[in-house]
Design a protein around this motif. Sequence first.
Motif, short mmCIF file in Angstrom:
data_model
loop_
_atom_site.label_atom_id
_atom_site.label_comp_id
_atom_site.label_asym_id
_atom_site.label_seq_id
_atom_site.Cartn_x
_atom_site.Cartn_y
_atom_site.Cartn_z
N PRO A 179 -7.32 -5.49 -12.54
CA PRO A 179 -5.62 -5.00 -11.40
C PRO A 179 -5.09 -4.06 -11.43
CG PRO A 179 -5.58 -6.37 -13.90
CD PRO A 179 -7.24 -5.47 -13.83
N ASN A 180 -5.47 -2.75 -11.65
CA ASN A 180 -5.03 -1.78 -11.30
C ASN A 180 -5.93 -1.00 -10.08
OD1 ASN A 180 -3.86 -0.95 -13.26
ND2 ASN A 180 -5.54 0.84 -13.72
N ASN A 181 -6.80 -1.75 -9.54
CA ASN A 181 -6.91 -1.58 -8.21
C ASN A 181 -6.35 -2.76 -7.20
OD1 ASN A 181 -8.75 -0.27 -8.57
ND2 ASN A 181 -10.73 -2.10 -8.87
N LEU A 182 -5.40 -2.93 -6.90
CA LEU A 182 -4.30 -4.30 -6.26
C LEU A 182 -3.54 -3.04 -5.54
CD1 LEU A 182 -4.13 -7.52 -7.89
CD2 LEU A 182 -5.01 -6.66 -5.91
N ASN A 183 -3.28 -2.05 -6.82
CA ASN A 183 -1.90 -1.76 -6.35
C ASN A 183 -2.91 -0.52 -4.87
OD1 ASN A 183 0.05 -1.36 -8.31
ND2 ASN A 183 -1.07 -1.14 -9.60
N THR A 184 -3.75 -0.06 -5.39
CA THR A 184 -5.07 0.38 -4.55
C THR A 184 -5.26 -0.20 -2.92
OG1 THR A 184 -6.40 1.61 -5.84
CG2 THR A 184 -6.74 2.11 -4.15
N LEU A 185 -5.63 -1.60 -3.43
CA LEU A 185 -5.16 -2.20 -2.00
C LEU A 185 -4.11 -2.27 -1.36
CD1 LEU A 185 -8.43 -4.47 -3.67
CD2 LEU A 185 -8.27 -3.72 -1.45
N ILE A 186 -3.07 -2.83 -1.78
CA ILE A 186 -2.64 -3.11 -1.07
C ILE A 186 -1.45 -1.62 -0.12
CG2 ILE A 186 0.08 -2.46 -2.75
CD1 ILE A 186 -0.55 -5.04 -0.24
N SER A 187 -2.23 -0.22 -0.72
CA SER A 187 -1.60 1.08 -0.27
C SER A 187 -2.01 1.32 0.89
CB SER A 187 -1.57 1.88 -1.40
OG SER A 187 -2.91 2.10 -0.98
N LEU A 188 -3.65 0.48 1.58
CA LEU A 188 -4.64 1.22 2.32
C LEU A 188 -3.87 -0.70 3.13
CD1 LEU A 188 -7.42 1.66 0.44
CD2 LEU A 188 -6.27 3.71 1.61
N GLN A 189 -2.91 -1.58 3.02
CA GLN A 189 -2.47 -1.94 4.32
C GLN A 189 -3.60 -3.21 4.51
OE1 GLN A 189 -0.70 1.04 7.48
NE2 GLN A 189 0.69 0.52 5.82
N PRO A 190 -4.76 -3.97 4.11
CA PRO A 190 -5.57 -4.89 4.06
C PRO A 190 -5.57 -5.79 4.72
CG PRO A 190 -5.05 -5.04 1.69
CD PRO A 190 -4.17 -3.87 2.47
N ILE A 191 -4.12 -6.63 4.61
CA ILE A 191 -4.08 -8.11 5.66
C ILE A 191 -3.99 -8.30 6.54
CG2 ILE A 191 -2.11 -9.51 5.80
CD1 ILE A 191 -1.40 -8.99 2.91
N PRO A 192 -3.80 -7.55 7.63
CA PRO A 192 -4.33 -7.62 9.13
C PRO A 192 -6.57 -7.79 9.42
CG PRO A 192 -2.70 -5.76 9.20
CD PRO A 192 -2.87 -5.55 7.74
N ALA A 193 -6.62 -6.87 8.55
CA ALA A 193 -7.74 -7.36 8.34
C ALA A 193 -8.44 -8.44 7.41
CB ALA A 193 -8.43 -5.92 7.89
N VAL A 194 -7.80 -8.89 7.07
CA VAL A 194 -8.07 -9.84 6.13
C VAL A 194 -8.01 -11.49 6.90
CG1 VAL A 194 -7.97 -11.20 4.25
CG2 VAL A 194 -8.08 -8.88 3.89
N ILE A 195 -6.47 -10.64 7.75
CA ILE A 195 -6.71 -12.31 8.43
C ILE A 195 -7.32 -12.27 9.65
CG2 ILE A 195 -4.89 -13.37 10.09
CD1 ILE A 195 -4.07 -13.87 7.10
#
Length: 381
Positions: A179-195
């Motif tokens: 769970p703690n990794n989700l905070n790190t992930l969201i802070s790095l703005q991955p969603i454009p690359a995932v899409i």
Amino acid sequence: MASSEIQIHREDCTSDLGGGGRVAVLVQGIMERIGSEDEDDRIQAAREIRRMTKTSAKHRRYLSESIEPLVSMLRYGSPECGEAAMLGLLNLAVRDERNKIKIVDAGALEPLIYFLESTNSCLQEYATASVLTLSATSVNKPKISASGAIPLLIKILKDGNQQARIDAMMALYNLSTIPNNLNTLISLQPIPAVIELLRSCKKSSRTVEKCCALLELLMGFEEGRAALTFEEGGVLTVVEVLEGGAPSSREHAVGALLTMCQSDYCRYRDIILKEGAIPGLLELTIQGTPTSQAKAHQLLDLLRNTSRQESGIQADTFQNIVSDIVSRFDGDDRAGKAKKMLADMVQISMEQSLRHLQQRAVLCTPKELPVGCRPSGVHSK
């Protein structure tokens, strides 16, 4: 060792290895060469390890003692030495939990992190594949997270070659179960690359499943929801998976949309409706997994409960059909009635779906296809 002797070893490996004595001789020869002071001998031994362990669980067990020398090659060898060692370790780790743990305990993460930053695309790709394989074991996940791998995997997801991007995505999903990794992930703005990756892959692929699974988790954050809606065609891409993905992918796609709508009904309801989600949701209530069916029911209830505010979809008849289908799901002859009504609904809703289809056509024009759609050379491990 002379090339003729190496060839003999290769011929032995392709013959019947049922005798423990023959395998023991092969393993002993490899272990002698992997510890040699001659780099060429070490590279040849690493390549033999890679070849022998590619499909054999038995050879992975027999050659597990080569892990420490291979990690040493990662740390102190040339790029060619590092490549051979990575590929040997990768095959030792596949489908062998003990070897995965042993590789991390032997200190492989530090040199793998170094190779994740390499400008050599092949070395970066092999390192990404190695981190993915090691991250499949729960014992390794905290250590990989603490090593600083997540920001580098995000960078590879954005800028790497196609295979490296896919492996980075898979590794990030594995690490997202902490769970703690989700905070790190969201802070790095991955969603454009995932899409972008989601668009470039076949909807039935395992990569799409993991993209949607990660998106579903990230929709629990307001930053994630805002990023998805801000990304041009982002919600539409999720709707397309909802319509045409594998069952597990569709389950995560509907979960992502449901999380959005539950978090802020007023903000996200119209966005989801305007991307044409209703037909796919109705189909899920009939043909989806039990989880998909339940989530689709919940989302349909949210989407059809309206205060009659202007939503951009003028469809009283459409709403009535949705309500009728939902109200009859628990009656007799459930599947037959629902399928017939679904066919009626699709016919009636064609006009309302026209804008959605036009958007999809625009997004899929050849000149705008993402680079990932083009065939890429994927190195065999």
